[in-house]
Scaffold this active site. Sequence first.
Site, PDB file in Angstrom:
ATOM      1  N   HIS A 225       0.818  -1.213   0.000  1.00 46.65           N
ATOM      2  CA  HIS A 225       0.000   0.000   0.000  1.00 46.65           C
ATOM      3  C   HIS A 225       0.856   1.269   0.000  1.00 46.65           C
ATOM      4  CE1 HIS A 225      -3.403   2.494   1.880  1.00 46.65           C
ATOM      5  NE2 HIS A 225      -3.916   1.992   0.788  1.00 46.65           N
ATOM      6  N   LYS A 406      -4.263  10.572   5.576  1.00 45.83           N
ATOM      7  CA  LYS A 406      -3.779   9.753   6.699  1.00 45.83           C
ATOM      8  C   LYS A 406      -2.747  10.576   7.461  1.00 45.83           C
ATOM      9  CE  LYS A 406      -4.077   6.770   2.823  1.00 45.83           C
ATOM     10  NZ  LYS A 406      -5.393   6.306   2.919  1.00 45.83           N
ATOM     11  N   ASP A 411       0.630  17.086  19.780  1.00 47.16           N
ATOM     12  CA  ASP A 411       1.166  18.265  20.471  1.00 47.16           C
ATOM     13  C   ASP A 411       1.774  19.261  19.479  1.00 47.16           C
ATOM     14  OD1 ASP A 411       0.256  17.124  22.775  1.00 47.16           O
ATOM     15  OD2 ASP A 411       2.211  16.424  23.468  1.00 47.16           O
TER      16      ASP A 411
END
Length: 486
Positions: A225, A406, A411
């Site tokens: 992928h 994706k 933070d």
Amino acid sequence: MISTIMLAISLLDWVYVIITVAYICTVLSIIWVVISENRNPVRSLAWITVLLMVPVVGIVLYMFFGRSLRSTLFVSQRLRRMSQQELKAYQVDIERLGFSQNTQQTIRLAHTMCRSYYFSNNKVDIYTNGTDKFNALRADLRAATQYINMQYYIFENDRIGNEIRNILIEKARQGVKVRIIYDGVGSFNVDKRFFKTMLDAGIEAYPFMRINFPQFAQRVNWRNHRKIMVIDGKCGYIGGMNVADRYVDGCSWGTRGVWRDTHLRITGPAVKALQHSFALDWNFMNKQVLNDHIATEWDETPDSKAGIQLVTSGPMSDWNNIALMMLNAISNAKKCVYLQTPYFLPTEALLKALQTSALSGVDVRIMIPQRSDSTMLRLASYSYVSECLRAGIKFHFFTAGMLHSKVLIIDDELSTVGSTNFDFRSFEHNYEGNVFIYDSSTNARLKQTFHTDMADCTTCSYQQWMARPKAKRMLESLIRLLSPVL
């Protein structure tokens, strides 16, 4: 005559007995394999139940979807050591980088699991639409003088696909070495003549695993992928976009909308890691060792400050590398966790990490498409929403089209972009690649994009979500049972 019939019946009885015994032995053997692999007990029990309760079909399902390749030799240890030796020259003392202890821990984790080296001083360009990404890619391809190494899950025979193919053919005729890896399943519907025209022009274009009989059952469940490119060793690409019109033209189903994805262009020492990944996959297919030149100097700009680690994973890895990296990052979050994924089917550990972060006061936000390109995956994803909302996780449902991005943002100094969906298949069955970026500027740009995308989303409370029809919720729960296979 009667004796002949009785003899035939007797022989049939023996054949039935032999087939029955063989079947029972096969089932027991598979159950022994499942137990001896020491997998997650819930998944092991699920497979044992299927094998015992669904005759014949259970064995077929296991052959396609149940087997593990963990610890199988992917490439020779000698080649792996040689290639890693080349990367050691870029090794740095991470304690001198000024990162927090949590970030240093994440960097060490990647290195320990899969010898992922940290590369300093990289420039990262972020593309959130296909038009910008393919414009940049076409320019880089046309400027190539030595080689082009291209790896995509899907290489479509459409307008964009033909444009890229024609450029590659032109470069091959100019003497540029062009290599292409595409996935046999992802590009299964592409006419073989499309790739043959490239082969005829001198391009080396091959499927990662050729999907044909009798190896079909052995290979169809394991898909490459990754979307990785390296051009002349000077720049590289990685992210979620394949080669297809949808990234420019948008969705083709229902009411048309954008096909929202995220892709990166990287210049700097981290290009070496992208080339290393491609070389290992190329060696797996052709047993050829690549010795392409990689640039050693780059024009540094004020933007060339990003630290990068490339982390790859696959069914042959000793660990679920990318899943463990994400688990570590989420568990260490102090301020925020922002996740964009087309499919949300988390492992139990990742689900608990997200819930724990939210319950401890971290701003956890998950963005998924309101309408997906897969109805089953959408229903399975929705089955996790209620327990996340109850823990204080905020869900944003993208309504402007298909969200295929994706991205995970933690933070202020850590983010990751790549090909990995937040689901079982990506974590356990697919060959995936993600860059983990340690840079406040890149983090801020990705975070701003996330907030921009929020304007194209709807949200809901836990009470509103639970007020949906019970039949819909029941269907989602039933489809969830198939999550490890989907």
